[in-house]
Design a protein around this motif. Structure first.
Motif, PDB file in Angstrom:
ATOM      1  N   VAL A  71      42.905  17.165  37.430  1.00 42.04           N
ATOM      2  CA  VAL A  71      44.153  17.923  37.399  1.00 42.04           C
ATOM      3  C   VAL A  71      43.912  19.281  38.050  1.00 42.04           C
ATOM      4  CG1 VAL A  71      45.919  18.974  35.946  1.00 42.04           C
ATOM      5  CG2 VAL A  71      44.928  16.767  35.301  1.00 42.04           C
ATOM      6  N   LEU A  72      44.695  19.568  39.075  1.00 45.24           N
ATOM      7  CA  LEU A  72      44.630  20.852  39.769  1.00 45.24           C
ATOM      8  C   LEU A  72      45.889  21.646  39.434  1.00 45.24           C
ATOM      9  CD1 LEU A  72      43.378  22.774  41.923  1.00 45.24           C
ATOM     10  CD2 LEU A  72      44.697  21.497  43.641  1.00 45.24           C
ATOM     11  N   LYS A  73      45.696  22.862  38.909  1.00 46.52           N
ATOM     12  CA  LYS A  73      46.822  23.728  38.548  1.00 46.52           C
ATOM     13  C   LYS A  73      46.767  24.982  39.420  1.00 46.52           C
ATOM     14  CE  LYS A  73      46.864  22.138  33.745  1.00 46.52           C
ATOM     15  NZ  LYS A  73      46.758  22.535  32.313  1.00 46.52           N
ATOM     16  N   ILE A  74      47.835  25.189  40.171  1.00 42.37           N
ATOM     17  CA  ILE A  74      47.909  26.329  41.085  1.00 42.37           C
ATOM     18  C   ILE A  74      49.095  27.198  40.698  1.00 42.37           C
ATOM     19  CG2 ILE A  74      48.108  27.070  43.478  1.00 42.37           C
ATOM     20  CD1 ILE A  74      47.071  24.368  44.349  1.00 42.37           C
ATOM     21  N   GLY A 103      59.289  33.702  34.223  1.00 41.48           N
ATOM     22  CA  GLY A 103      59.951  33.147  35.389  1.00 41.48           C
ATOM     23  C   GLY A 103      59.547  33.756  36.710  1.00 41.48           C
ATOM     24  N   THR A 104      58.600  34.725  36.694  1.00 36.61           N
ATOM     25  CA  THR A 104      58.183  35.361  37.942  1.00 36.61           C
ATOM     26  C   THR A 104      57.105  34.556  38.669  1.00 36.61           C
ATOM     27  OG1 THR A 104      56.517  36.698  36.787  1.00 36.61           O
ATOM     28  CG2 THR A 104      58.717  37.649  37.046  1.00 36.61           C
ATOM     29  N   LEU A 105      56.525  33.574  38.008  1.00 34.86           N
ATOM     30  CA  LEU A 105      55.486  32.740  38.601  1.00 34.86           C
ATOM     31  C   LEU A 105      55.798  31.271  38.362  1.00 34.86           C
ATOM     32  CD1 LEU A 105      52.300  34.674  37.366  1.00 34.86           C
ATOM     33  CD2 LEU A 105      53.365  34.860  39.621  1.00 34.86           C
ATOM     34  N   PHE A 106      55.267  30.415  39.225  1.00 34.65           N
ATOM     35  CA  PHE A 106      55.329  28.978  39.046  1.00 34.65           C
ATOM     36  C   PHE A 106      53.905  28.436  38.925  1.00 34.65           C
ATOM     37  CE2 PHE A 106      59.573  29.482  40.723  1.00 34.65           C
ATOM     38  CZ  PHE A 106      60.294  28.448  40.141  1.00 34.65           C
ATOM     39  N   THR A 107      53.735  27.429  38.092  1.00 36.13           N
ATOM     40  CA  THR A 107      52.456  26.720  38.005  1.00 36.13           C
ATOM     41  C   THR A 107      52.704  25.262  38.377  1.00 36.13           C
ATOM     42  OG1 THR A 107      51.600  28.167  36.260  1.00 36.13           O
ATOM     43  CG2 THR A 107      50.532  26.028  36.529  1.00 36.13           C
ATOM     44  N   ILE A 108      52.092  24.831  39.493  1.00 34.84           N
ATOM     45  CA  ILE A 108      52.245  23.448  39.942  1.00 34.84           C
ATOM     46  C   ILE A 108      50.987  22.679  39.561  1.00 34.84           C
ATOM     47  CG2 ILE A 108      52.757  21.945  41.889  1.00 34.84           C
ATOM     48  CD1 ILE A 108      53.117  25.537  42.541  1.00 34.84           C
ATOM     49  N   SER A 109      51.158  21.566  38.871  1.00 38.93           N
ATOM     50  CA  SER A 109      50.027  20.716  38.483  1.00 38.93           C
ATOM     51  C   SER A 109      50.024  19.476  39.372  1.00 38.93           C
ATOM     52  CB  SER A 109      50.135  20.315  37.013  1.00 38.93           C
ATOM     53  OG  SER A 109      50.056  21.444  36.170  1.00 38.93           O
ATOM     54  N   TYR A 110      48.864  19.159  39.932  1.00 37.96           N
ATOM     55  CA  TYR A 110      48.700  17.994  40.796  1.00 37.96           C
ATOM     56  C   TYR A 110      47.677  17.029  40.198  1.00 37.96           C
ATOM     57  CZ  TYR A 110      50.630  21.064  44.493  1.00 37.96           C
ATOM     58  OH  TYR A 110      51.406  21.922  45.245  1.00 37.96           O
ATOM     59  N   TRP A 111      47.932  15.728  40.397  1.00 34.61           N
ATOM     60  CA  TRP A 111      46.864  14.751  40.237  1.00 34.61           C
ATOM     61  C   TRP A 111      46.092  14.743  41.545  1.00 34.61           C
ATOM     62  CZ3 TRP A 111      45.571  13.264  35.690  1.00 34.61           C
ATOM     63  CH2 TRP A 111      46.514  12.987  34.694  1.00 34.61           C
ATOM     64  N   LEU A 122      40.900  23.707  38.151  1.00 32.10           N
ATOM     65  CA  LEU A 122      40.595  22.308  38.464  1.00 32.10           C
ATOM     66  C   LEU A 122      39.862  21.741  37.257  1.00 32.10           C
ATOM     67  CD1 LEU A 122      40.597  20.010  40.578  1.00 32.10           C
ATOM     68  CD2 LEU A 122      38.370  20.860  41.347  1.00 32.10           C
ATOM     69  N   GLU A 123      40.447  20.743  36.596  1.00 28.73           N
ATOM     70  CA  GLU A 123      39.864  20.227  35.358  1.00 28.73           C
ATOM     71  C   GLU A 123      39.982  18.722  35.283  1.00 28.73           C
ATOM     72  OE1 GLU A 123      42.053  22.105  32.254  1.00 28.73           O
ATOM     73  OE2 GLU A 123      43.935  21.121  32.756  1.00 28.73           O
ATOM     74  N   ASN A 124      39.135  18.127  34.438  1.00 24.73           N
ATOM     75  CA  ASN A 124      39.192  16.690  34.195  1.00 24.73           C
ATOM     76  C   ASN A 124      40.229  16.398  33.131  1.00 24.73           C
ATOM     77  OD1 ASN A 124      37.045  15.958  35.962  1.00 24.73           O
ATOM     78  ND2 ASN A 124      35.585  16.673  34.439  1.00 24.73           N
ATOM     79  N   PRO A 125      41.027  15.354  33.290  1.00 26.75           N
ATOM     80  CA  PRO A 125      41.966  14.973  32.237  1.00 26.75           C
ATOM     81  C   PRO A 125      41.213  14.403  31.054  1.00 26.75           C
ATOM     82  CG  PRO A 125      41.968  13.326  33.956  1.00 26.75           C
ATOM     83  CD  PRO A 125      41.083  14.450  34.449  1.00 26.75           C
TER      84      PRO A 125
END
Length: 223
Positions: free
Chosen positions: A140-143, A177-185, A212-215
């Motif tokens: 899981v990648l969180k940006i 609401g000033t930032l977004f966090t997008i999570s990707y597989w 960047l983390e392991n599920p």
């Protein structure tokens, strides 16, 4: 004399010592099964020691409390206290802890045949399932990005360079609401340079947080 009487090895003491030895054998089999089932990935050596010794401890305690309700309730209270003070693990390890405790309890009650049947059958099933199923290579990648950034295709070039495949998992707002966090597989390349990958992402997201983390035990069948 009263003090020395506590060191006399009578039939009851012999039975408890024998239960302790049987509990040790059961713990060795349980720990060996856990190691074999997890040999392809990292595991905690402390947890292996725990499941090895837990049946021994249970086999010693049970004969002393089996006929005393007050002592049984006291033991349940101690276990509850330990559980609430411990760090939660994944469901597989919690189940394995319960398995080791159950094996020790059965040994402590003197049902050695049933205890070893339980130990060997459950250990064999656990090893078999671990061979048939493997841990997913997905991570899981969180940006985190500013709210005014169009994230749709901005990272695609970097992803194509370092990843085998990727897909959006979810998007959420943060910091009022000033930032977004997008999570990707994501599935990184075999020899992916994680530091270089994250450094390139930082140049695109304004040096905001990247994780960047392991599920948690995402299991998929072996095809």
């Amino acid at each position: 004399m009263d003090i020395l009487s506590g060191f006399i090895v009578n039939e009851e003491v012999k039975a408890i010592l024998f239960s302790m030895v049987m509990g040790l054998f059961a713990g060795i089999v349980i720990a060996a099964g856990y190691v074999l089932a997890n040999k392809s990935k990292k595991y905690s050596k402390n947890f292996v020691i725990t499941v090895l010794l837990l049946p021994v401890i249970m086999a010693i305690i049970i004969p002393f409390i089996a006929t005393d309700l007050k002592k049984t309730l006291s033991l349940a209270g101690v276990f509850a206290l330990v559980r609430f003070r411990s760090i939660p693990g994944d469901s597989k390890d919690i189940l394995y802890t319960f398995f080791a405790a159950a094996a020790g309890l059965i040994m402590g009650l003197g049902s050695y045949f049933i205890g070893f049947v339980l130990v060997f059958v459950v250990s064999a099933i656990f090893i078999l399932l671990s061979c048939l199923w493997k841990v997913s290579e997905k991570q899981v990648l969180k940006i985190t990005i500013p709210e005014d950034m169009n994230y749709k295709d901005i990272f695609n070039g970097i992803f194509d360079k370092y990843l085998v495949k990727y897909s959006v998992k979810n998007v959420k707002t943060s910091n009022m609401g000033t930032l977004f966090t997008i999570s990707y597989w994501v599935q990184p390349e075999k020899d992916c340079d994680t530091k270089a990958f994250i450094d390139e992402l930082r140049t695109r997201n304004g040096n905001l947080n990247i994780i960047l983390e392991n599920p948690d035990d995402q299991l998929v069948p072996v095809l």
